[in-house]
Design an enzyme around this catalytic site. Structure first.
Site, PDB file in Angstrom:
ATOM      1  N   LYS A  73      45.662  30.763  24.097  1.00 20.82           N
ATOM      2  CA  LYS A  73      45.941  29.503  24.794  1.00 20.82           C
ATOM      3  C   LYS A  73      45.689  28.331  23.846  1.00 20.82           C
ATOM      4  CE  LYS A  73      44.495  27.405  29.245  1.00 20.82           C
ATOM      5  NZ  LYS A  73      43.604  27.598  30.408  1.00 20.82           N
ATOM      6  N   SER A 148      45.820  27.614  34.872  1.00 22.79           N
ATOM      7  CA  SER A 148      46.436  26.833  33.826  1.00 22.79           C
ATOM      8  C   SER A 148      46.836  27.653  32.609  1.00 22.79           C
ATOM      9  CB  SER A 148      45.468  25.736  33.386  1.00 22.79           C
ATOM     10  OG  SER A 148      44.306  26.318  32.814  1.00 22.79           O
ATOM     11  N   SER A 172      41.950  29.971  36.271  1.00 24.09           N
ATOM     12  CA  SER A 172      43.102  29.834  35.371  1.00 24.09           C
ATOM     13  C   SER A 172      43.494  31.069  34.585  1.00 24.09           C
ATOM     14  CB  SER A 172      42.862  28.690  34.402  1.00 24.09           C
ATOM     15  OG  SER A 172      43.163  27.498  35.045  1.00 24.09           O
TER      16      SER A 172
HETATM   17  N1  GLN Z   1      43.104  25.004  39.298  1.00 22.70           N
HETATM   18  C1  GLN Z   1      41.782  24.667  38.869  1.00 22.70           C
HETATM   19  C2  GLN Z   1      41.753  23.258  38.362  1.00 22.70           C
HETATM   20  O1  GLN Z   1      42.774  22.683  38.278  1.00 22.70           O
HETATM   21  C3  GLN Z   1      41.288  25.623  37.819  1.00 22.70           C
HETATM   22  C4  GLN Z   1      41.813  25.393  36.468  1.00 22.70           C
HETATM   23  C5  GLN Z   1      41.197  26.276  35.435  1.00 22.70           C
HETATM   24  O2  GLN Z   1      40.630  27.331  35.748  1.00 22.70           O
HETATM   25  N2  GLN Z   1      41.251  25.833  34.179  1.00 22.70           N
HETATM   26  O3  GLN Z   1      40.753  22.725  38.044  1.00 22.70           O
END
Ligand code: GLN
Length: 471
Positions: A73, A148, A172
């Site tokens: 990532k 994400s 994510s």
């Molecule tokens: N959807 C969650 C957020 O937007 C988790 C994102 C993540 O795990 N990086 O904060």
């Protein structure tokens, strides 16, 4: 999709690591429409692959990952390469050092082929907030790939690599794994070093693996975990062979089934898929036990208070002065900060910074931030109590099918709420893995296994049993 074992068989049959890297790079090129990668490391990957071939020729091969193409990532630093966190503010940022997890992967011989697309600064569940455009779900282009770490999940699902790294602050890794039909694991907080991971919410962030199979996920985890002097939150626990128990089966295991997780709000077809799998596991000798997590309905609200509070603090370093994007319009110091940040950060990131600054402000700190921390403790206590009477906990990964594209814009609240099953693990530091389990609406469903702290090997063993029964 393919596995590390399949690639290793090719290498054993005479293929070179360079040829595997070339195949991976060609596939990245031919699947460009999915937008899964922000940067492709052609030259660097071929160099590393040549080093792997040299080791093989000398009989000094390092292990299962030697010569295997892997994607990471784009919020993890690799010295001398661009690391953007999918933000305009870091569009041209070149990392001066390498993240520990990546250093370890390369020390195990893995060949990093590219940096994957993601929600900006890992904020989102849909992969639509990237400055570089959204990632496409190869299984259904009208639906998001989850976020994400959607780029990493799609990189595996579309067959560009066998495995990849993502980061998980509130789901994510697990959510995009569920949305694309791959396996994704969030390790226990402290299992994997966060050094070199661009921080979103430091008390919640954790790097973890994606794979087409549970075994590959376990192999990757084994390579990246361990204590790191650069990250004081890493655990002193020794590294384990996480593949050791994969065939152990579930006989005698007690599976906790939280009653709050299978009621209102869960799509009926997803529910049926998961319950069907639980029945199969019962037939294999596991015991199902209803448990309760009484404070779980407060998980999303406390998560969004804590995550945004930490984000507002972590992201204050992007000020247009030290590094990153600098506005050309500013004439005064205040304008330099304000303009660089409002031009450099996207809408979702600005929304999070505003919310985080608000909950930390003098007048509201006790009412929101302190309260959320108290709820965090109650949720952790709920899990501790539940684990007194079960070995693992079963849960959906997502409340339904992957979200339709465009919802982050039209209904951000609904997107936040889709994190309901995943954020509580980050709040309490527990490990979780999403593994494919049946279908709903023609798309794969994710079953999330939740484990006791540092019991990843047991968690992966139950996930492997699920995988065998999902055929
Ligand atoms: N959807 C969650 C957020 O937007 C988790 C994102 C993540 O795990 N990086 O904060």
């Amino acid at each position: 999709m393919f596995t590390i074992d399949e690639l290793q068989a090719k290498l054993a049959g005479g293929a070179t690591a360079v040829s595997l890297a070339e195949e991976s790079l060609a596939k990245i090129e031919s699947t460009k429409n999915l937008n899964a990668y922000i940067s492709v490391l052609n030259e660097r990957a071929l160099e590393k692959a040549a080093e792997s071939d040299k080791r093989r020729a000398e009989g000094k091969t390092l292990g299962a990952l030697d010569g295997i193409p892997v994607a990471v990532k784009d919020n993890m630093c690799i010295e001398g390469t661009r690391t953007t966190a999918a933000s305009k503010i870091l569009e041209n940022f070149v990392a001066p050092y390498t993240a520990t997890a990546i250093e370890k992967l390369e020390a195990a011989g893995a060949v990093i082929v590219g940096k994957t697309n993601m929600d900006e600064f890992a904020m989102g569940s849909s992969n639509e907030t990237s400055y570089f455009g959204k990632v496409v779900n190869p299984l259904d282009e009208t639906r998001v790939p989850g976020g994400s770490s959607g780029g990493s999940a799609v990189a595996v699902a579309s067959g560009t690599v066998a495995c990849a790294l993502g980061s998980d602050t509130g789901g994510s890794i697990r959510q995009p794994a569920a949305c694309t039909g791959v396996v994704g694991l969030k390790p226990t907080y402290g299992r994997v070093s966060r050094y070199g991971l661009l921080a979103y919410a430091s008390s919640l962030d954790q790097i973890g693996p994606f794979g087409a199979t549970v075994k590959d996920t376990a192999t990757l985890l084994g390579a990246i975990c361990g204590i790191d002097p650069h990250d004081n939150t890493t655990s002193t626990r020794p590294t384990e062979d996480f593949t050791a128990k994969l065939n152990a089966g579930v006989k005698g295991k007690v599976i906790g089934v939280p009653k709050e997780y299978f009621g209102e709000g869960l799509d009926a077809e997803c529910k049926a898929a998961i319950e069907g799998m639980l029945k199969k596991l019962e037939a294999e000798g596991a015991t199902l036990k209803e448990i309760s997590l009484p404070h779980i309905s407060y998980a999303v609200s406390s998560y969004y208070i804590i995550a945004t509070a930490e984000a507002s603090s972590n992201l204050s370093r992007y000020d247009g002065v030290r590094y990153g994007y600098r506005s050309k319009e500013a004439r005064k110091l205040f304008d330099l900060y304000a303009k660089s940040r409002s031009e450099g950060f996207g809408k979702e990131v600005q929304r999070r910074i505003l919310l985080g600054s608000y909950v930390l402000s003098a007048g509201f700190y006790d009412a929101y931030y302190v309260q959320a921390q108290k709820v965090r403790r109650l949720i952790t206590d709920d899990f501790n109590k539940a684990f007194e009477s079960c070995d693992v906990i079963a849960s959906p990964t997502m409340p339904g099918l992957p979200l339709k594209c465009g919802m982050n814009e039209s209904d951000p609240m609904a997107v936040y709420l889709s994190d309901i099953y995943t954020v509580s693990l980050n709040l309490s530091g527990l490990p979780g893995v999403s593994v494919p389990c049946g279908m709903a609406g023609g798309l794969p469903v994710g079953l999330q296994w939740i484990g006791k702290p540092f019991m990843e090997a047991d968690l992966l063993s139950v996930a492997a049993a699920t995988e065998r029964l999902n055929k």
